[in-house]
Design a protein around this motif. Structure first.
Motif, PDB file in Angstrom:
ATOM      1  N   LEU A  69       0.833  -1.208   0.000  1.00 40.94           N
ATOM      2  CA  LEU A  69       0.000   0.000   0.000  1.00 40.94           C
ATOM      3  C   LEU A  69       0.867   1.258   0.000  1.00 40.94           C
ATOM      4  CD1 LEU A  69      -2.756  -1.023   2.590  1.00 40.94           C
ATOM      5  CD2 LEU A  69      -2.798  -1.274   0.093  1.00 40.94           C
ATOM      6  N   PHE A  70       1.993   1.199   0.713  1.00 37.08           N
ATOM      7  CA  PHE A  70       2.919   2.331   0.745  1.00 37.08           C
ATOM      8  C   PHE A  70       3.638   2.480  -0.590  1.00 37.08           C
ATOM      9  CE2 PHE A  70       2.682   1.043   5.257  1.00 37.08           C
ATOM     10  CZ  PHE A  70       2.252   2.241   5.802  1.00 37.08           C
ATOM     11  N   ARG A  71       4.001   1.358  -1.201  1.00 35.00           N
ATOM     12  CA  ARG A  71       4.668   1.430  -2.508  1.00 35.00           C
ATOM     13  C   ARG A  71       3.767   2.106  -3.544  1.00 35.00           C
ATOM     14  NH1 ARG A  71       9.276  -0.179  -3.775  1.00 35.00           N
ATOM     15  NH2 ARG A  71      10.574  -1.536  -2.486  1.00 35.00           N
ATOM     16  N   VAL A  72       2.493   1.783  -3.520  1.00 36.63           N
ATOM     17  CA  VAL A  72       1.554   2.396  -4.464  1.00 36.63           C
ATOM     18  C   VAL A  72       1.448   3.897  -4.209  1.00 36.63           C
ATOM     19  CG1 VAL A  72      -0.861   2.480  -5.208  1.00 36.63           C
ATOM     20  CG2 VAL A  72       0.234   0.270  -4.774  1.00 36.63           C
ATOM     21  N   ALA A  73       1.256   4.274  -2.947  1.00 35.51           N
ATOM     22  CA  ALA A  73       1.113   5.689  -2.608  1.00 35.51           C
ATOM     23  C   ALA A  73       2.381   6.466  -2.960  1.00 35.51           C
ATOM     24  CB  ALA A  73       0.800   5.838  -1.118  1.00 35.51           C
ATOM     25  N   LEU A  74       3.524   5.915  -2.627  1.00 32.58           N
ATOM     26  CA  LEU A  74       4.793   6.593  -2.922  1.00 32.58           C
ATOM     27  C   LEU A  74       5.009   6.740  -4.427  1.00 32.58           C
ATOM     28  CD1 LEU A  74       7.134   4.958  -0.265  1.00 32.58           C
ATOM     29  CD2 LEU A  74       6.504   7.381  -0.396  1.00 32.58           C
ATOM     30  N   THR A  75       4.641   5.726  -5.184  1.00 31.58           N
ATOM     31  CA  THR A  75       4.798   5.799  -6.636  1.00 31.58           C
ATOM     32  C   THR A  75       3.940   6.913  -7.219  1.00 31.58           C
ATOM     33  OG1 THR A  75       5.300   3.441  -6.779  1.00 31.58           O
ATOM     34  CG2 THR A  75       4.572   4.521  -8.807  1.00 31.58           C
ATOM     35  N   LEU A  76       2.692   6.997  -6.766  1.00 30.92           N
ATOM     36  CA  LEU A  76       1.815   8.069  -7.238  1.00 30.92           C
ATOM     37  C   LEU A  76       2.397   9.438  -6.911  1.00 30.92           C
ATOM     38  CD1 LEU A  76      -1.635   6.553  -6.196  1.00 30.92           C
ATOM     39  CD2 LEU A  76      -0.878   6.986  -8.544  1.00 30.92           C
ATOM     40  N   ILE A  77       2.942   9.577  -5.709  1.00 30.25           N
ATOM     41  CA  ILE A  77       3.457  10.872  -5.252  1.00 30.25           C
ATOM     42  C   ILE A  77       4.787  11.199  -5.918  1.00 30.25           C
ATOM     43  CG2 ILE A  77       4.333  12.112  -3.234  1.00 30.25           C
ATOM     44  CD1 ILE A  77       2.190  10.483  -1.596  1.00 30.25           C
ATOM     45  N   VAL A  78       5.725  10.262  -5.909  1.00 29.66           N
ATOM     46  CA  VAL A  78       7.040  10.509  -6.502  1.00 29.66           C
ATOM     47  C   VAL A  78       6.927  10.777  -8.001  1.00 29.66           C
ATOM     48  CG1 VAL A  78       9.268   9.448  -7.032  1.00 29.66           C
ATOM     49  CG2 VAL A  78       8.292   9.202  -4.739  1.00 29.66           C
ATOM     50  N   HIS A  79       6.083  10.011  -8.680  1.00 27.29           N
ATOM     51  CA  HIS A  79       5.935  10.153 -10.131  1.00 27.29           C
ATOM     52  C   HIS A  79       5.319  11.500 -10.508  1.00 27.29           C
ATOM     53  CE1 HIS A  79       5.740   8.400 -14.189  1.00 27.29           C
ATOM     54  NE2 HIS A  79       4.612   9.063 -14.326  1.00 27.29           N
ATOM     55  N   HIS A  80       4.516  12.069  -9.598  1.00 29.71           N
ATOM     56  CA  HIS A  80       3.825  13.327  -9.907  1.00 29.71           C
ATOM     57  C   HIS A  80       4.315  14.484  -9.041  1.00 29.71           C
ATOM     58  CE1 HIS A  80       0.935  10.215 -11.346  1.00 29.71           C
ATOM     59  NE2 HIS A  80       0.748  11.074 -12.325  1.00 29.71           N
ATOM     60  N   GLN A  81       5.578  14.433  -8.643  1.00 31.87           N
ATOM     61  CA  GLN A  81       6.113  15.491  -7.782  1.00 31.87           C
ATOM     62  C   GLN A  81       5.930  16.885  -8.374  1.00 31.87           C
ATOM     63  OE1 GLN A  81       9.932  14.912  -5.485  1.00 31.87           O
ATOM     64  NE2 GLN A  81      10.135  13.170  -6.880  1.00 31.87           N
ATOM     65  N   SER A  82       6.221  17.024  -9.664  1.00 28.80           N
ATOM     66  CA  SER A  82       6.164  18.364 -10.273  1.00 28.80           C
ATOM     67  C   SER A  82       4.754  18.944 -10.215  1.00 28.80           C
ATOM     68  CB  SER A  82       6.654  18.317 -11.722  1.00 28.80           C
ATOM     69  OG  SER A  82       5.881  17.413 -12.497  1.00 28.80           O
ATOM     70  N   GLU A  83       3.743  18.100 -10.455  1.00 25.57           N
ATOM     71  CA  GLU A  83       2.365  18.596 -10.382  1.00 25.57           C
ATOM     72  C   GLU A  83       1.995  18.990  -8.949  1.00 25.57           C
ATOM     73  OE1 GLU A  83       1.868  15.047 -13.321  1.00 25.57           O
ATOM     74  OE2 GLU A  83       3.442  15.819 -11.981  1.00 25.57           O
ATOM     75  N   ILE A  84       2.375  18.155  -7.992  1.00 23.45           N
ATOM     76  CA  ILE A  84       2.042  18.434  -6.594  1.00 23.45           C
ATOM     77  C   ILE A  84       2.705  19.726  -6.123  1.00 23.45           C
ATOM     78  CG2 ILE A  84       2.267  17.587  -4.217  1.00 23.45           C
ATOM     79  CD1 ILE A  84       2.194  14.718  -5.391  1.00 23.45           C
ATOM     80  N   LEU A  85       3.938  19.940  -6.528  1.00 29.09           N
ATOM     81  CA  LEU A  85       4.686  21.123  -6.071  1.00 29.09           C
ATOM     82  C   LEU A  85       4.170  22.420  -6.671  1.00 29.09           C
ATOM     83  CD1 LEU A  85       8.308  19.637  -6.066  1.00 29.09           C
ATOM     84  CD2 LEU A  85       6.884  20.217  -4.088  1.00 29.09           C
ATOM     85  N   ARG A  86       3.321  22.330  -7.679  1.00 29.82           N
ATOM     86  CA  ARG A  86       2.703  23.548  -8.237  1.00 29.82           C
ATOM     87  C   ARG A  86       1.517  24.021  -7.397  1.00 29.82           C
ATOM     88  NH1 ARG A  86       4.075  21.302 -13.491  1.00 29.82           N
ATOM     89  NH2 ARG A  86       2.027  20.288 -13.697  1.00 29.82           N
ATOM     90  N   ALA A  87       1.094  23.227  -6.439  1.00 25.27           N
ATOM     91  CA  ALA A  87      -0.047  23.591  -5.593  1.00 25.27           C
ATOM     92  C   ALA A  87       0.279  24.813  -4.746  1.00 25.27           C
ATOM     93  CB  ALA A  87      -0.427  22.419  -4.700  1.00 25.27           C
ATOM     94  N   ARG A  88      -0.690  25.711  -4.672  1.00 23.09           N
ATOM     95  CA  ARG A  88      -0.492  26.950  -3.920  1.00 23.09           C
ATOM     96  C   ARG A  88      -1.458  27.099  -2.748  1.00 23.09           C
ATOM     97  NH1 ARG A  88       3.502  26.401  -5.799  1.00 23.09           N
ATOM     98  NH2 ARG A  88       4.697  27.660  -7.284  1.00 23.09           N
ATOM     99  N   SER A  89      -2.289  26.111  -2.536  1.00 24.41           N
ATOM    100  CA  SER A  89      -3.254  26.172  -1.440  1.00 24.41           C
ATOM    101  C   SER A  89      -3.668  24.760  -1.044  1.00 24.41           C
ATOM    102  CB  SER A  89      -4.503  26.966  -1.865  1.00 24.41           C
ATOM    103  OG  SER A  89      -5.211  26.256  -2.885  1.00 24.41           O
ATOM    104  N   LEU A  90      -4.372  24.664   0.071  1.00 25.44           N
ATOM    105  CA  LEU A  90      -4.856  23.367   0.538  1.00 25.44           C
ATOM    106  C   LEU A  90      -5.774  22.726  -0.507  1.00 25.44           C
ATOM    107  CD1 LEU A  90      -5.181  21.206   2.736  1.00 25.44           C
ATOM    108  CD2 LEU A  90      -7.009  22.612   3.736  1.00 25.44           C
ATOM    109  N   SER A  91      -6.651  23.513  -1.083  1.00 29.77           N
ATOM    110  CA  SER A  91      -7.572  22.980  -2.087  1.00 29.77           C
ATOM    111  C   SER A  91      -6.821  22.515  -3.328  1.00 29.77           C
ATOM    112  CB  SER A  91      -8.636  24.015  -2.459  1.00 29.77           C
ATOM    113  OG  SER A  91      -8.044  25.166  -3.015  1.00 29.77           O
TER     114      SER A  91
END
Length: 355
Positions: free
Chosen positions: A278-300
């Motif tokens: 379950l952690f491997r799946v979550a980490l893969t989603l997050i690591v693979h999409h780091q650039s998109e996540i880091l563009r976030a400017r608010s909680l929403s």
């Protein structure tokens, strides 16, 4: 734990076990009865190309099981599981790998005795309220379907509620039991697989305090800080963010989060290797999409991004995605997970005892 009232429970007929028929689908559903009006063509294209992989894996599994009928835990079987278990062998592999088969064989007649026992009225009513909410987009769970699976689902959940009174019934369990029934086509096997998941593989995920779930959310936060520090720093700006963005990932074991073929491939590994996947799946989603996540400017922004990263070609292509989860996050040992769980659980328990 959820509560419910004022709803008539299913009649006695619902408490009788029946053989479950094979899935019957139409041309706008997938192999499991889920309607796919929005992404049917993408799904069909993926399955057309995936068919070659499935056929190859099926032949290799059939040969392996012919040579060694008793499923063992070894390097070869682990490699086979990670590459995917064909649908015709899934129930057998899940039952053997999880210990569910052994429990069933040593408790002959137990499931039927649970169905025949007098049932708690509140438990029945609570479960019944969730029946119509369980896979409304699946033709096999619609009450007018010729082979409606709602009775089987109700039976499994009522039986489990009496088997594990500490848990009873919690929301989310209906989706997990429903998936098990779709794959096994057998109530009793689904019951014992549910017992394996909730009792051994995911302890305390579904208890009233959900301490196991809260602990694993905190563990994921620690892992992200180590493997994707920039994302970890962003998330630290929003207290309680992990509960908002990943609680459904874990509590539903990615059901309705990721495409069904991908979820089933994850479950192949979950039953064989345990909750670490379950952690491997979550980490893969997050690591693979780091650039998109880091563009976030608010909680929403963050919440919306975590919804979006579970969709699209990356997660639909289940074979490639499963290869990624064992490479992209890097090393992730059980010892590391156990150590982090101990640390995070202690922090949560200390926090709950503060005045």
């Amino acid at each position: 734990m959820t509560t419910g009232s004022g709803v008539k429970p299913m009649d006695k007929e619902a408490e009788e076990t029946e053989p479950l028929s094979d899935n019957v689908t139409d041309d706008r559903t997938d192999l499991y009865g889920f309607e796919r009006p929005d992404d049917f063509e993408s799904y069909k294209d993926m399955m057309d190309s995936y068919a070659t992989v499935l056929n190859r894996r099926s032949q290799r599994w059939s040969k392996l099981l012919l040579e060694k009928p008793h499923v063992e835990k070894n390097v070869t079987v682990k490699r086979f599981v990670r590459k995917g278990v064909p649908n015709e062998h899934r129930a057998r592999i899940w039952m053997a790998a999880s210990g569910a088969r052994e429990k069933q064989e040593s408790n002959n007649g137990y499931y039927q005795s649970l169905l025949e026992a007098e049932h708690d009225t509140t438990l029945k009513e609570t479960i019944y309220t969730d029946m119509h909410r369980t896979f409304p987009d699946n033709i096999l769970f619609k009450t007018k379907a010729e082979s409606c699976l709602q009775k089987a689902l109700f039976n499994v959940l009522v039986a489990y509620g009496h088997h594990n009174k500490a848990v009873g019934y919690c929301q989310g369990m209906n989706f997990i039991a429903g998936y098990l029934i779709l794959i096994t086509k057998d109530e009793e096997k689904s019951f014992w697989l549910l017992d394996a998941l909730l009792g051994r593989i995911l302890p305390d995920y579904y208890s009233p305090a959900m301490l196991g779930l809260r602990t694993d959310q905190a563990v994921l936060g620690e892992l992200v800080r180590a493997k994707a520090p920039a994302v970890g720093q962003l998330m630290d700006q929003y207290p309680g963010i992990w509960m908002l963005v990943v609680s459904r990932w874990f509590i539903c074991l990615y059901i309705d989060i990721l495409p069904i073929e991908t979820v089933l491939r994850i479950w192949d590994c979950l039953f064989y290797e345990g909750s670490k996947v379950l952690f491997r799946v979550a980490l893969t989603l997050i690591v693979h999409h780091q650039s998109e996540i880091l563009r976030a400017r608010s909680l929403s922004d963050v919440c919306e991004c975590f919804k979006q990263i579970t969709h699209g070609e990356f997660t639909l292509d289940c074979h490639t995605f499963m290869q990624k989860i064992f490479t992209e996050p890097g090393s992730l040992s059980k010892a590391t997970i156990d150590k982090l769980r101990e640390k995070c659980r202690q922090v949560i328990e200390e926090g709950s005892h503060r005045p």
